[in-house]
Design an enzyme around this catalytic site. Structure first.
Site, short mmCIF file in Angstrom:
data_model
loop_
_atom_site.label_atom_id
_atom_site.label_comp_id
_atom_site.label_asym_id
_atom_site.label_seq_id
_atom_site.Cartn_x
_atom_site.Cartn_y
_atom_site.Cartn_z
N PHE A 42 1.04 -1.12 0.18
CA PHE A 42 -0.02 -0.06 -0.03
C PHE A 42 1.02 1.17 -0.02
O PHE A 42 1.48 1.51 0.99
CB PHE A 42 -0.86 0.00 1.26
CG PHE A 42 -1.87 1.26 1.52
CD1 PHE A 42 -2.63 1.48 0.50
CD2 PHE A 42 -1.63 2.18 2.55
CE1 PHE A 42 -3.54 2.57 0.81
CE2 PHE A 42 -2.36 3.18 2.59
CZ PHE A 42 -3.37 3.45 1.92
N ILE A 53 12.44 -5.63 34.13
CA ILE A 53 12.48 -6.82 34.77
C ILE A 53 13.62 -7.55 34.67
O ILE A 53 14.28 -8.39 35.37
CB ILE A 53 11.17 -7.64 34.62
CG1 ILE A 53 9.89 -6.95 35.35
CG2 ILE A 53 11.20 -9.24 34.88
CD1 ILE A 53 8.67 -7.34 34.93
N GLU A 71 0.61 3.92 10.46
CA GLU A 71 -0.62 3.74 10.07
C GLU A 71 -1.28 4.73 10.89
O GLU A 71 -2.49 4.52 11.64
CB GLU A 71 -1.42 2.32 10.18
CG GLU A 71 -0.77 1.37 9.18
CD GLU A 71 -1.27 0.33 9.16
OE1 GLU A 71 -2.52 0.23 9.02
OE2 GLU A 71 -0.71 -0.74 8.34
N1 COS Z 1 -13.64 6.70 6.49
C1 COS Z 1 -14.43 7.44 5.33
N2 COS Z 1 -14.29 8.64 5.05
C2 COS Z 1 -13.38 9.20 5.55
C3 COS Z 1 -12.49 8.82 6.66
C4 COS Z 1 -12.63 7.74 7.21
N3 COS Z 1 -12.15 6.76 7.91
N4 COS Z 1 -11.54 9.81 6.83
C5 COS Z 1 -11.70 10.83 6.10
N5 COS Z 1 -12.88 10.56 5.39
C6 COS Z 1 -13.33 11.59 4.45
C7 COS Z 1 -14.12 12.81 5.01
O1 COS Z 1 -15.39 12.46 5.33
C8 COS Z 1 -14.03 13.53 3.86
O2 COS Z 1 -15.05 13.43 2.75
P1 COS Z 1 -16.17 14.57 2.43
O3 COS Z 1 -15.15 15.85 1.95
O4 COS Z 1 -17.00 14.02 1.65
O5 COS Z 1 -16.69 15.09 3.79
C9 COS Z 1 -12.78 13.42 2.97
O6 COS Z 1 -12.12 12.13 3.54
C10 COS Z 1 -11.73 14.43 3.87
O7 COS Z 1 -11.23 14.04 5.00
P2 COS Z 1 -10.77 15.17 6.09
O8 COS Z 1 -11.08 16.36 5.82
O9 COS Z 1 -10.88 14.53 7.33
O10 COS Z 1 -9.07 14.97 5.66
P3 COS Z 1 -7.88 15.89 6.18
O11 COS Z 1 -6.99 16.32 5.18
O12 COS Z 1 -8.42 16.68 7.18
O13 COS Z 1 -7.11 14.67 6.72
C11 COS Z 1 -6.12 13.28 8.41
C12 COS Z 1 -7.44 13.89 7.67
C13 COS Z 1 -4.79 13.96 8.94
C14 COS Z 1 -6.52 12.50 9.87
C15 COS Z 1 -5.57 11.97 7.55
O14 COS Z 1 -4.63 12.49 6.59
C16 COS Z 1 -4.71 10.80 8.26
O15 COS Z 1 -5.56 10.06 8.72
N6 COS Z 1 -3.46 11.03 7.93
C17 COS Z 1 -2.60 10.02 8.65
C18 COS Z 1 -2.22 9.12 7.41
C19 COS Z 1 -1.65 7.81 8.04
O16 COS Z 1 -2.17 7.17 8.95
N7 COS Z 1 -0.37 7.51 7.20
C20 COS Z 1 0.23 6.40 7.64
C21 COS Z 1 0.80 5.84 6.54
S1 COS Z 1 -0.27 4.95 5.57
S2 COS Z 1 0.79 3.06 6.25
#
Ligand code: COS
Length: 389
Positions: free
Chosen positions: A124, A341, A367
């Site tokens: 991924f 420990i 993640e």
């Molecule tokens: N399930 C379904 N839809 C989701 C969702 C989820 N878990 N999370 C976000 N969405 C949707 C939102 O509803 C929004 O859709 P709408 O515009 O239709 O309302 C869209 O996706 C954008 O979401 P949001 O505005 O929350 O996105 P942000 O840019 O604010 O980003 C974070 C959110 C920072 C939380 C996100 O970028 C994130 O999780 N980052 C970490 C990534 C990660 O885990 N990286 C590790 C590497 S992968 S191994």
């Protein structure tokens, strides 16, 4: 992942077999996995033979179609062994199968599910040199050219990157950021596609054998049928939905490994003597053992609760984030207590406590870091509050 899964009797029998496999085959193979920095070929063949890469492929595509809660029980067991083994298969069974099940076209499902059932190692590809937590800030570009897309960019720290048989690559299909991160699209790319190359195994603090590396795309030209779901702009949501499941899986991993770490600490505490008796008789050592047991039990309850909700088809983003934070923070605490420990021996590389300490650290990072997940949790709390008033 299916909502029904295997019948209870078949699943329990499989779990028993798996438990034995983990203890009798995987744990003894750990030194070889560290030496080779990957799962040794014979063990990989056995894992494939057991169908571990296709566990979550839905029944209508020929898979066993484990439900989310069943799948997480599998991860809890596999995670007893060093992270190398879980890491090789869990991208395929987790993020990739979820993304395909939820959002792939019928044609893509018919192409890729059989590969997973045959044991394909998959990757991924979201993170980049300049975007980790800010995943929508990715730079990898996919430009439409007739019936093709041409991709350019670099993906970083990609689990299984150097050994992937196919890749789900997140790339921008619009130079500008779009509302809802609709500039992000997913692409399925088989290994061997001209222009796709992989880097060396990254040298990491821990998790030896659980490989990561760069995936480089230089004018990679793929047919438009490789666009996930056949629609541009849905990649970010696919990634987030798949990561909800991924976070439950990381939580299960942290819990499963914590069980192993605590078992190691307990064994050592009963064998090591000080002041004429085993140190397990001393109350301050007992406190460390007991706190670890309490936390593991709490994490298991959280995980199973979230897993049941996910299996019912509910969205579990917030609770998946909660349990991932709790279990990953817990695992590093338990590994720290294990070192304590073991005492002086715990600091020595020849004892496993030292490795546990290094291995667990990443659970709080990948993640979704603890801090990003705190943001996810708090944002949803504020949203729920606003909706309720
Ligand atoms: N399930 C379904 N839809 C989701 C969702 C989820 N878990 N999370 C976000 N969405 C949707 C939102 O509803 C929004 O859709 P709408 O515009 O239709 O309302 C869209 O996706 C954008 O979401 P949001 O505005 O929350 O996105 P942000 O840019 O604010 O980003 C974070 C959110 C920072 C939380 C996100 O970028 C994130 O999780 N980052 C970490 C990534 C990660 O885990 N990286 C590790 C590497 S992968 S191994």
């Amino acid at each position: 992942m299916s909502n029904t899964g295997l019948d209870a009797e078949t699943f329990d029998a499989f779990l028993d077999t798996l438990k034995r496999f983990v203890r009798e085959r995987l744990v003894p193979a750990e030194p070889r996995a560290f030496e080779e920095d990957f799962v040794p070929d014979d063990i990989l063949a056995e894992m494939r033979e057991m169908g571990l890469f296709g566990l979550t492929v839905p029944a209508e595509y020929g898979g066993p179609g484990l439900s989310v809660d069943q799948y997480l029980e599998v991860i809890l067991e596999i995670a007893w062994a060093a992270p190398a083994f879980r890491s090789a298969m869990a991208i395929s069974t987790g993020i990739i199968t979820t993304a395909l099940t939820l959002d792939a076209t019928e044609e893509q499902k018919r192409e890729y599910f059989p590969k997973l059932l045959n044991g394909a190692i998959s990757c991924f590809c979201l993170t980049e040199p300049d975007s980790g937590s800010d995943s929508a800030g990715l730079k990898t570009r996919a430009v439409k050219d007739g019936d093709y897309y041409v991709l350019n960019g670099t993906k970083r720290y990609i689990t299984n990157g150097p050994k992937g048989e196919f890749y789900l690559v997140m790339a921008r299909t619009s130079a500008e950021n779009l509302p809802g991160n609709r500039h992000v699209s997913g692409f399925l790319i088989p290994a061997g596609t001209p222009g796709l190359s992989v880097g060396k195994h990254d040298k990491k603090m821990g998790q030896r054998g659980a490989i990561t590396g760069d995936v480089i795309l230089e004018d990679v030209r793929i047919p438009a049928s490789g666009l996930l779901g056949g629609v541009e702009g849905t990649g970010f949501k696919t990634a987030m939905k798949a990561l909800d499941g991924g976070r439950l899986s990381v939580a299960a991993t942290a819990i499963g490994y914590s069980r192993r770490i605590l078992a190691s600490a307990l064994k050592y505490a009963t064998e090591r003597k000080a002041f004429g008796e085993p140190i397990s008789g001393f109350q301050l050592v007992q406190a460390m053992l007991a706190d670890s047991r309490i936390e593991i039990y709490a994490a298991e309850c959280m995980l199973r609760d979230a897993a049941k909700a996910a299996a019912r088809g509910e969205r579990v983003s917030t609770n998946a984030a909660c349990v991932k934070v709790f279990a990953s923070e817990m695992a590093t605490k338990i590994a720290d207590r294990c070192v304590q420990i073991y005492g002086g021996a715990g600091y020595m590389a020849e004892y496993e406590a030292e490795r546990f300490y290094r291995d667990t650290r990443v659970y709080r990072i990948y993640e979704g870091t603890t801090q990003i997940l705190q943001v996810v949790i708090a944002k949803s709390m504020v949203k729920e509050f606003a909706a309720a008033v």
